[in-house]
Design a protein around this motif. Sequence first.
Motif, PDB file in Angstrom:
ATOM      1  N   ILE A 322     -96.257   0.445-116.685  1.00 31.89           N
ATOM      2  CA  ILE A 322     -94.982   0.931-116.135  1.00 31.89           C
ATOM      3  C   ILE A 322     -94.150   1.523-117.276  1.00 31.89           C
ATOM      4  N   THR A 323     -93.843   2.793-117.176  1.00 33.66           N
ATOM      5  CA  THR A 323     -93.080   3.419-118.262  1.00 33.66           C
ATOM      6  C   THR A 323     -91.602   3.550-117.903  1.00 33.66           C
ATOM      7  N   ASP A 324     -91.304   3.597-116.612  1.00 38.13           N
ATOM      8  CA  ASP A 324     -89.904   3.688-116.190  1.00 38.13           C
ATOM      9  C   ASP A 324     -89.365   2.269-115.970  1.00 38.13           C
ATOM     10  N   LYS A 325     -88.535   1.816-116.918  1.00 39.12           N
ATOM     11  CA  LYS A 325     -88.022   0.440-116.847  1.00 39.12           C
ATOM     12  C   LYS A 325     -87.285   0.150-115.548  1.00 39.12           C
ATOM     13  N   LYS A 326     -86.709   1.211-114.971  1.00 39.02           N
ATOM     14  CA  LYS A 326     -85.954   1.032-113.722  1.00 39.02           C
ATOM     15  C   LYS A 326     -86.858   0.572-112.591  1.00 39.02           C
ATOM     16  N   LYS A 327     -88.146   0.845-112.735  1.00 43.78           N
ATOM     17  CA  LYS A 327     -89.082   0.431-111.693  1.00 43.78           C
ATOM     18  C   LYS A 327     -89.960  -0.718-112.174  1.00 43.78           C
ATOM     19  N   GLY A 328     -89.542  -1.364-113.255  1.00 40.20           N
ATOM     20  CA  GLY A 328     -90.370  -2.402-113.856  1.00 40.20           C
ATOM     21  C   GLY A 328     -89.895  -3.808-113.570  1.00 40.20           C
ATOM     22  N   PHE A 329     -90.187  -4.700-114.506  1.00 38.25           N
ATOM     23  CA  PHE A 329     -89.874  -6.123-114.394  1.00 38.25           C
ATOM     24  C   PHE A 329     -88.435  -6.328-113.908  1.00 38.25           C
ATOM     25  N   GLY A 330     -88.303  -7.125-112.864  1.00 39.35           N
ATOM     26  CA  GLY A 330     -86.978  -7.386-112.301  1.00 39.35           C
ATOM     27  C   GLY A 330     -86.741  -6.612-111.032  1.00 39.35           C
ATOM     28  N   MET A 331     -87.367  -5.428-110.972  1.00 35.26           N
ATOM     29  CA  MET A 331     -87.192  -4.589-109.787  1.00 35.26           C
ATOM     30  C   MET A 331     -88.513  -4.402-109.056  1.00 35.26           C
ATOM     31  N   ASN A 332     -89.553  -5.019-109.590  1.00 31.45           N
ATOM     32  CA  ASN A 332     -90.902  -4.707-109.155  1.00 31.45           C
ATOM     33  C   ASN A 332     -91.648  -6.026-108.960  1.00 31.45           C
ATOM     34  N   GLU A 333     -92.059  -6.274-107.735  1.00 26.11           N
ATOM     35  CA  GLU A 333     -92.636  -7.589-107.420  1.00 26.11           C
ATOM     36  C   GLU A 333     -93.910  -7.875-108.204  1.00 26.11           C
ATOM     37  N   GLU A 334     -94.707  -6.843-108.406  1.00 26.86           N
ATOM     38  CA  GLU A 334     -95.960  -7.023-109.136  1.00 26.86           C
ATOM     39  C   GLU A 334     -95.678  -7.458-110.577  1.00 26.86           C
ATOM     40  N   ALA A 335     -94.682  -6.817-111.187  1.00 23.35           N
ATOM     41  CA  ALA A 335     -94.339  -7.146-112.577  1.00 23.35           C
ATOM     42  C   ALA A 335     -93.761  -8.561-112.658  1.00 23.35           C
ATOM     43  N   THR A 336     -92.925  -8.904-111.702  1.00 27.52           N
ATOM     44  CA  THR A 336     -92.342 -10.243-111.700  1.00 27.52           C
ATOM     45  C   THR A 336     -93.429 -11.302-111.486  1.00 27.52           C
ATOM     46  N   ALA A 337     -94.360 -11.001-110.600  1.00 30.02           N
ATOM     47  CA  ALA A 337     -95.464 -11.946-110.342  1.00 30.02           C
ATOM     48  C   ALA A 337     -96.318 -12.128-111.594  1.00 30.02           C
ATOM     49  N   LEU A 338     -96.554 -11.029-112.315  1.00 33.21           N
ATOM     50  CA  LEU A 338     -97.312 -11.137-113.564  1.00 33.21           C
ATOM     51  C   LEU A 338     -96.532 -11.988-114.566  1.00 33.21           C
TER      52      LEU A 338
END
Lengths: 506, 280
Positions: A322-338
């Motif tokens: 994920i290069t766009d932080k706005k769509k990353g950890f915190g806003m993105n369930e997959e990233a949060t689950a990881l």
Amino acid sequence: MSEALNIIQDPTLTYHQELLALARLGESTDNSLRYSDAYYEAKRKGALCDLNEGVMPYRPRYICPDYDLLFQKGCKFLELDPPKDLLEAVNVLEIFYCHVPSITSFPVYLGDLDRLLEPFVVREDRAYAKKVLGLFLRNIDRVQTDSFVHADIGPEDSITARLLLELTEEMQLAVPNLTLRYDPETTSDDFALACVKCMLKTAKPSFANHRMFVKEWGERYAIASCYNGLSIGGGGFTLPRLRLYECALDAKSPEDFLERELPRHIDLQLEYMDKRVKFIVEQSSFFKTNFLVTEGFVKRENFTGMFGVVGLAECCNYLLGITDKKKGFGMNEEATALGLRIMDAIDARVKAHEAPYCEAYGHRYRLHAQVGIDTDGMDDSPGTRIPIGVEPTMLEQLEVNEKFHPYFPTGTGDIFKFEETWLKTPDAILAIIKGSLENGLRYFSGYLENNDVVRVTGYLVKKSEIEKLRAKKQSLNNVTVFGMGAQDGGHALDRRVQQYGEGTGQ
Amino acid sequence: MVKAPVNKIIPFSNVDGPGNRTSIFFQGCPFNCLFCHNPETIHLCRNCGVCVKNCPVGALNIDADYKVIWNREKCVQCDTCIKVCPHDASPKIQWMTVEEVMKEVRRASPYIAGITTSGGECTLQNEFLIELFSNVLKLGKTCLIDSNGSFDFEADPRVLKVSEGVMLDVKAVEKGWNDELISFPRDIVLKNLDYLLQIGKLYEVRTLIFPNRDRENEETVRYVAEHIRDRCFYKIIRYRPYGVREKNRKRIGEFETDLDYAERFAALAREKGATKAYVV
């Protein structure tokens, strides 16, 4: 020019700041405490960080003395009798504080001030008690010149706590940091609301989840330094940290990271901690001769090692491409689950490790979401926080926090910056805090966007003091320079402002 | 299943009633106030397609049924669509079921005292509100209605039975001024003021203070204050030009109302017995 000459010619350092810098330089001349080559390699890559604790630890990093014992028995070494009135009580504390070491050389835990002083305060006229406490706070601010100096209040309301809140608001000081131990059963709404108002205007106190801390530490826990949970009569030996983003750089996939790179780095950090803890206990004189130990103000078995992590957000984003932080950890369930899988893995591996000493915790280290340092820049966000500048709504941010805060008995927290109308609705903020603590949040901090005293990542600085440093003038507080670095490199003061709702229109 | 056009939901709001509240804004309003600061909430989309052509990121499309479709993922919230809309509408609304709104409310539930429905004008969605409020009450939370007073509460009081009360706008009392300002008869608003007071369901009245309108402002404030006295809050709001349509800004005012000027009317309100009057 030699490093020593650099220090003594630096126009922005006070005399004491020079002295501490020279002491660190002196400590670095010995290299008898050695680690494996793999450790040094990981450190060089930035995957492990020792937080500049120094190569030869001559005291534990954080010390939380038992001030109740001091008030009961006095102190032989310092020739202090148990205090008999308020004046004696604050005098005893002021003297004692000067002899409590720490990584910063300042006391990181000043005690549960309301509980300690209340028996003396109630015997005095309110105006007199306020005068004495005001001088006490001034002494702390000017003598213990470091924002990691921390005092606790609550959970119950008291005259002392109210006076401390009044004075905090009137005096607008960066030191000491302050925490309310909040318990929905014993902290009254009226007291909590007074704390919310004070927090908005002065960036303190923060709200600690009392029940959560009691479950992990028992009733006698301290919140020290930034937001660190530790035992009273104990403390933290050491606090290194995994920089998770850098730990992930050689991983080929999330699975590869979880199976190979993460365990490898965890083990290297554990090796480092084990050696350091043994050195502090077995080699340095602290636990053998320091009066804090010999008179029982701290007990070695009540210390633990703090296993720190930073940059979970960036680590997850990197592993998922994920290069766009706005769509990353915190806003993105997959990233949060990881993120949760990574934390589970860290938690399990650290819990499986038999640590030297740390008897009170079954020979185990405890996790800490480290708050970042000024040189981290934007690569590693504090602990498990959502990166500054891309925070979602407060509701979503709290929900993410609530999932991660339970992992960290030795401390984590998040900070919210509020627009000014919130000052008129402290009940709204209290409702948010209550709901969130109930849902697993460990530690809540807030402040108004236009304050002079602001919370940077976990500690407090005055914006006006940062300006002094920029003008090449000295700042009495040792931490101002970290605030400046965090502002410049990590944009730490640019966190999302919680606006008021938009309903009241026209 | 009953659905309603939702303009937006703010999970945490501290200015829509007591405590922290989830605010739900519905699309559509029977008034057309000169000073409206979110005129894009007045009408429903007519699917004319002007915004589709102007969207800089392609977040708007026209589907097979000639309806404008908004892609939330692509949208960058630049509000170009709202600026170019010739009908005072917005393509960025969602038709939601009660259950869909409840999902959002349940999520915010641990942190809020209740919800407030607003708009647009939420009472246009009366049946939806009744069902929504009944569900919110089961969570142990309160429901407040933010209304312009165009709905005849006395004729159909069902929604009040499941609501804590109403926050009522009384924008103008003098008839000529009202008709110029609102484009809707004022009688129903004033009737609601009395009725809600009488049944104890008036939480707060709000009046906007316009710059340099001594007589009109005074008349409204005096009327409201003499009616409500100390029985509910009276929020005196300063006019602000932000968001107001340009042609109207020229007519009403280019600058925000002075704080001192607004305070004068709050003082007048208190003098007339509205002890809980204050300026925001």
